[in-house]
Write an enzyme that holds these catalytic residues in place. Structure first.
Site, PDB file in Angstrom:
ATOM      1  N   GLY A  46     -22.696  31.360 -37.014  1.00 62.96           N
ATOM      2  CA  GLY A  46     -23.425  31.742 -35.820  1.00 62.96           C
ATOM      3  C   GLY A  46     -23.500  30.608 -34.827  1.00 62.96           C
ATOM      4  O   GLY A  46     -23.330  29.433 -35.191  1.00 62.96           O
ATOM      5  N   GLN A  51     -26.422  25.650 -27.974  1.00 65.52           N
ATOM      6  CA  GLN A  51     -25.581  24.723 -28.741  1.00 65.52           C
ATOM      7  C   GLN A  51     -24.318  24.302 -27.987  1.00 65.52           C
ATOM      8  O   GLN A  51     -23.651  23.351 -28.389  1.00 65.52           O
ATOM      9  CB  GLN A  51     -25.198  25.331 -30.093  1.00 65.52           C
ATOM     10  CG  GLN A  51     -26.385  25.478 -31.045  1.00 65.52           C
ATOM     11  CD  GLN A  51     -25.949  26.044 -32.367  1.00 65.52           C
ATOM     12  OE1 GLN A  51     -25.864  27.257 -32.522  1.00 65.52           O
ATOM     13  NE2 GLN A  51     -25.639  25.181 -33.318  1.00 65.52           N
ATOM     14  N   CYS A  88     -26.077  23.996 -40.046  1.00 62.32           N
ATOM     15  CA  CYS A  88     -26.057  24.242 -38.603  1.00 62.32           C
ATOM     16  C   CYS A  88     -24.940  23.416 -37.975  1.00 62.32           C
ATOM     17  O   CYS A  88     -24.783  22.235 -38.303  1.00 62.32           O
ATOM     18  CB  CYS A  88     -27.400  23.852 -37.999  1.00 62.32           C
ATOM     19  SG  CYS A  88     -27.497  24.089 -36.225  1.00 62.32           S
ATOM     20  N   LEU A  89     -24.196  24.018 -37.068  1.00 56.93           N
ATOM     21  CA  LEU A  89     -23.097  23.303 -36.405  1.00 56.93           C
ATOM     22  C   LEU A  89     -23.610  22.153 -35.540  1.00 56.93           C
ATOM     23  O   LEU A  89     -22.834  21.266 -35.178  1.00 56.93           O
ATOM     24  CB  LEU A  89     -22.266  24.281 -35.562  1.00 56.93           C
ATOM     25  CG  LEU A  89     -21.496  25.348 -36.362  1.00 56.93           C
ATOM     26  CD1 LEU A  89     -20.850  26.355 -35.423  1.00 56.93           C
ATOM     27  CD2 LEU A  89     -20.460  24.721 -37.283  1.00 56.93           C
ATOM     28  N   HIS A 130     -31.916  32.223 -37.969  1.00 58.06           N
ATOM     29  CA  HIS A 130     -31.523  30.850 -37.639  1.00 58.06           C
ATOM     30  C   HIS A 130     -31.141  30.737 -36.160  1.00 58.06           C
ATOM     31  O   HIS A 130     -31.617  29.854 -35.446  1.00 58.06           O
ATOM     32  CB  HIS A 130     -30.352  30.441 -38.545  1.00 58.06           C
ATOM     33  CG  HIS A 130     -29.768  29.095 -38.242  1.00 58.06           C
ATOM     34  ND1 HIS A 130     -29.799  28.045 -39.134  1.00 58.06           N
ATOM     35  CD2 HIS A 130     -29.126  28.616 -37.137  1.00 58.06           C
ATOM     36  CE1 HIS A 130     -29.223  26.981 -38.573  1.00 58.06           C
ATOM     37  NE2 HIS A 130     -28.797  27.300 -37.375  1.00 58.06           N
ATOM     38  N   GLU A 131     -30.295  31.643 -35.713  1.00 58.45           N
ATOM     39  CA  GLU A 131     -29.831  31.593 -34.318  1.00 58.45           C
ATOM     40  C   GLU A 131     -30.964  31.901 -33.348  1.00 58.45           C
ATOM     41  O   GLU A 131     -31.071  31.275 -32.290  1.00 58.45           O
ATOM     42  CB  GLU A 131     -28.658  32.553 -34.098  1.00 58.45           C
ATOM     43  CG  GLU A 131     -27.417  32.264 -34.929  1.00 58.45           C
ATOM     44  CD  GLU A 131     -26.958  30.818 -34.889  1.00 58.45           C
ATOM     45  OE1 GLU A 131     -27.110  30.152 -33.838  1.00 58.45           O
ATOM     46  OE2 GLU A 131     -26.452  30.334 -35.914  1.00 58.45           O
ATOM     47  N   HIS A 134     -32.989  28.975 -32.502  1.00 56.79           N
ATOM     48  CA  HIS A 134     -32.377  28.060 -31.529  1.00 56.79           C
ATOM     49  C   HIS A 134     -32.844  28.362 -30.102  1.00 56.79           C
ATOM     50  O   HIS A 134     -32.970  27.454 -29.274  1.00 56.79           O
ATOM     51  CB  HIS A 134     -30.845  28.177 -31.556  1.00 56.79           C
ATOM     52  CG  HIS A 134     -30.171  27.308 -32.576  1.00 56.79           C
ATOM     53  ND1 HIS A 134     -30.248  25.936 -32.557  1.00 56.79           N
ATOM     54  CD2 HIS A 134     -29.384  27.616 -33.634  1.00 56.79           C
ATOM     55  CE1 HIS A 134     -29.535  25.431 -33.567  1.00 56.79           C
ATOM     56  NE2 HIS A 134     -28.998  26.438 -34.236  1.00 56.79           N
TER      57      HIS A 134
END
Ligand code: CO
Length: 152
Positions: A46, A51, A88-89, A130-131, A134
């Site tokens: 995701g 991000q 997480c990226l 999670h997303e 953000h």
């Protein structure tokens, strides 16, 4: 289409609240297409617009159930809990144990502004939570009960 640079932890933009999307035109579509390319390249599950440094309430998720785009999302119902590992990226080289709802109901708009509602379970629900965090400047490390360094 283009790969965008993924913002890393420590950049203050990741802690900001993203703004509601009102433009459902070419610029937003380009952003989402770029996010998809960026997510595929990074082999993630995701990615939120913040991000890639854009403070708009948009995230995408790529899971076993398919590829999904969420604009102006809102989680309207959660059921149960699940514990599992999460990465997480924007937080490279780490993963952590995070408790999330087992099942979520989310409403959002698609890239054209059309509203939809969706129910997700298990990892799909985890990815959505999670997303969605953000968009409010929250990282999984804020909620993790333990953090470990990963091999890659
Ligand atoms: Co993340």
């Amino acid at each position: 289409m283009a790969i965008r640079k993924i913002v890393q932890q420590g950049d203050p933009v990741l802690r900001k609240r993203s703004f509601e999307v009102t433009d459902f035109g070419a610029k937003t579509h380009q952003l989402i297409d770029d996010m998809r390319d960026t997510l595929i390249k990074a082999e993630g599950a995701g990615l939120a617009a913040v991000q890639v440094g854009v403070l708009r309430r948009i995230f995408i998720v790529m899971v076993d159930e398919g590829y999904f785009e969420f604009v102006n999302p809102e989680i309207i119902k959660t059921q149960g809990t699940q514990d599992g590992a999460e990465g997480c990226l924007s937080v490279q080289g780490k993963y952590g144990q995070v408790q999330r709802p087992k099942k979520v109901t989310i409403k959002a708009q698609d890239r054209f502004g059309k509203p939809f509602k969706l129910v997700a379970e298990d990892f799909f629900a985890r990815a959505i939570c999670h997303e969605n965090d953000h968009l409010d400047g929250i990282l999984y490390i804020d909620k993790a009960t333990s953090i470990e360094v990963s091999e890659n």
